[in-house]
Structures are given as structure tokens and as C-alpha cells.
Scaffold this motif. Structure first.
Motif, PDB file in Angstrom:
ATOM      1  N   THR A  11      52.643  -2.156  86.385  1.00 42.55           N
ATOM      2  CA  THR A  11      52.627  -2.252  84.923  1.00 42.55           C
ATOM      3  C   THR A  11      51.588  -1.310  84.327  1.00 42.55           C
ATOM      4  O   THR A  11      51.853  -0.607  83.347  1.00 42.55           O
ATOM      5  CB  THR A  11      52.338  -3.700  84.487  1.00 42.55           C
ATOM      6  N   LEU A  12      50.415  -1.293  84.926  1.00 42.70           N
ATOM      7  CA  LEU A  12      49.338  -0.437  84.451  1.00 42.70           C
ATOM      8  C   LEU A  12      49.731   1.035  84.529  1.00 42.70           C
ATOM      9  O   LEU A  12      49.536   1.790  83.581  1.00 42.70           O
ATOM     10  CB  LEU A  12      48.076  -0.686  85.280  1.00 42.70           C
ATOM     11  N   CYS A  13      50.320   1.418  85.653  1.00 41.15           N
ATOM     12  CA  CYS A  13      50.728   2.811  85.850  1.00 41.15           C
ATOM     13  C   CYS A  13      51.832   3.221  84.885  1.00 41.15           C
ATOM     14  O   CYS A  13      51.841   4.347  84.386  1.00 41.15           O
ATOM     15  CB  CYS A  13      51.162   3.038  87.288  1.00 41.15           C
ATOM     16  N   THR A  14      52.745   2.325  84.624  1.00 37.52           N
ATOM     17  CA  THR A  14      53.818   2.601  83.671  1.00 37.52           C
ATOM     18  C   THR A  14      53.251   2.789  82.272  1.00 37.52           C
ATOM     19  O   THR A  14      53.618   3.722  81.553  1.00 37.52           O
ATOM     20  CB  THR A  14      54.854   1.468  83.674  1.00 37.52           C
ATOM     21  N   HIS A  15      52.335   1.904  81.891  1.00 38.63           N
ATOM     22  CA  HIS A  15      51.749   1.962  80.548  1.00 38.63           C
ATOM     23  C   HIS A  15      50.951   3.245  80.330  1.00 38.63           C
ATOM     24  O   HIS A  15      51.033   3.866  79.269  1.00 38.63           O
ATOM     25  CB  HIS A  15      50.869   0.738  80.309  1.00 38.63           C
ATOM     26  N   TYR A  16      50.155   3.626  81.323  1.00 32.17           N
ATOM     27  CA  TYR A  16      49.293   4.803  81.180  1.00 32.17           C
ATOM     28  C   TYR A  16      49.908   6.079  81.745  1.00 32.17           C
ATOM     29  O   TYR A  16      49.273   7.141  81.692  1.00 32.17           O
ATOM     30  CB  TYR A  16      47.939   4.550  81.843  1.00 32.17           C
ATOM     31  N   ASN A  17      51.107   5.969  82.278  1.00 26.91           N
ATOM     32  CA  ASN A  17      51.826   7.121  82.812  1.00 26.91           C
ATOM     33  C   ASN A  17      51.020   7.857  83.885  1.00 26.91           C
ATOM     34  O   ASN A  17      50.833   9.078  83.836  1.00 26.91           O
ATOM     35  CB  ASN A  17      52.238   8.072  81.684  1.00 26.91           C
ATOM     36  N   VAL A  18      50.511   7.068  84.833  1.00 33.04           N
ATOM     37  CA  VAL A  18      49.777   7.629  85.972  1.00 33.04           C
ATOM     38  C   VAL A  18      50.442   7.153  87.254  1.00 33.04           C
ATOM     39  O   VAL A  18      51.043   6.078  87.286  1.00 33.04           O
ATOM     40  CB  VAL A  18      48.281   7.223  85.972  1.00 33.04           C
ATOM     41  N   PRO A  19      50.348   7.933  88.321  1.00 35.30           N
ATOM     42  CA  PRO A  19      50.963   7.508  89.584  1.00 35.30           C
ATOM     43  C   PRO A  19      50.141   6.402  90.244  1.00 35.30           C
ATOM     44  O   PRO A  19      48.915   6.366  90.120  1.00 35.30           O
ATOM     45  CB  PRO A  19      50.949   8.772  90.436  1.00 35.30           C
ATOM     46  N   PRO A  20      50.799   5.484  90.942  1.00 35.88           N
ATOM     47  CA  PRO A  20      50.077   4.414  91.648  1.00 35.88           C
ATOM     48  C   PRO A  20      49.082   4.952  92.674  1.00 35.88           C
ATOM     49  O   PRO A  20      48.084   4.294  92.971  1.00 35.88           O
ATOM     50  CB  PRO A  20      51.185   3.616  92.334  1.00 35.88           C
ATOM     51  N   THR A  21      49.328   6.142  93.186  1.00 35.27           N
ATOM     52  CA  THR A  21      48.392   6.713  94.157  1.00 35.27           C
ATOM     53  C   THR A  21      47.021   6.946  93.532  1.00 35.27           C
ATOM     54  O   THR A  21      45.999   6.853  94.219  1.00 35.27           O
ATOM     55  CB  THR A  21      48.935   8.041  94.726  1.00 35.27           C
ATOM     56  N   PHE A  22      46.985   7.237  92.235  1.00 41.39           N
ATOM     57  CA  PHE A  22      45.702   7.425  91.554  1.00 41.39           C
ATOM     58  C   PHE A  22      44.884   6.138  91.593  1.00 41.39           C
ATOM     59  O   PHE A  22      43.688   6.159  91.888  1.00 41.39           O
ATOM     60  CB  PHE A  22      45.925   7.879  90.105  1.00 41.39           C
TER      61      PHE A  22
END
Length: 98
Positions: A11-22
């Protein structure tokens, strides 16, 4: 810990448009703590502000993860020193009022 105190990394990655690897790399550098519950990775909601800062530093200012680790730790030290100055200032004010 209740799930209401957590936000899923997806959810966090989707909201901030960052990859989960980050987010995983932030954990590797011990900048955040990932909580696993029912095979889903979460972070504590109290860490969201810190993650936002790290996202801005990394993506907006192009600071690599090693630099991000150094900058974040220095910011933590500055915050601790500011709190210490405030505490000492309050103690000094107590003695000045005597």
C-alpha cells in the motif's frame, strides 16, 4: 501489535509510487523496521513520516542509500541535540526564576 498500527508495504509503495525494493533496502540499512504478519510485510504507522523524508531525499535529491543513511543519522543527531538544548534551556530558566 495490532494491524491498525501498521501499513502494508504494498500500500505504501503504491501510494508513493516507489518500488518495494526501496523499502527493503531501507530495512537493510536499519533505517526502518519491517514487521511481518500473516506473510505480509508492514511498517509501523509511526514510521511513515520518516519514510516520506527518505523518499524525498532519495528520489528528489538523488541521494544514494549510503548517503541517505548518513544524512538520516545526522538529522537524528541534530534533532536529539535540539531536544537537549530545549531541556537545558528550560532548566536554566528554572534557576533564573529563583
Amino acid at each position: 501489535m495490532e494491524v491498525t498500527d501498521l501499513i502494508s508495504i504494498k500500500t505504501l509503495c503504491t501510494h508513493y509510487n516507489v518500488p518495494p525494493t526501496f523499502i527493503n533496502e531501507l530495512q537493510d540499512y536499519e533505517l526502518i523496521e519491517i514487521v511481518v504478519s500473516d506473510n505480509v510485510n508492514y511498517i509501523k504507522t509511526t514510521q511513515i513520516n520518516e519514510v516520506e523524508k527518505m523518499i524525498r531525499l532519495h528520489y528528489d535529491l538523488n541521494i544514494n542509500l549510503e548517503g541517505l543513511d548518513a544524512v538520516y543519522n545526522l538529522l537524528q543527531r541534530v534533532e536529539n541535540l535540539q531536544n537537549e538544548v530545549t531541556t537545558l534551556h528550560n532548566k536554566l530558566r528554572l534557576y533564573e526564576d529563583l
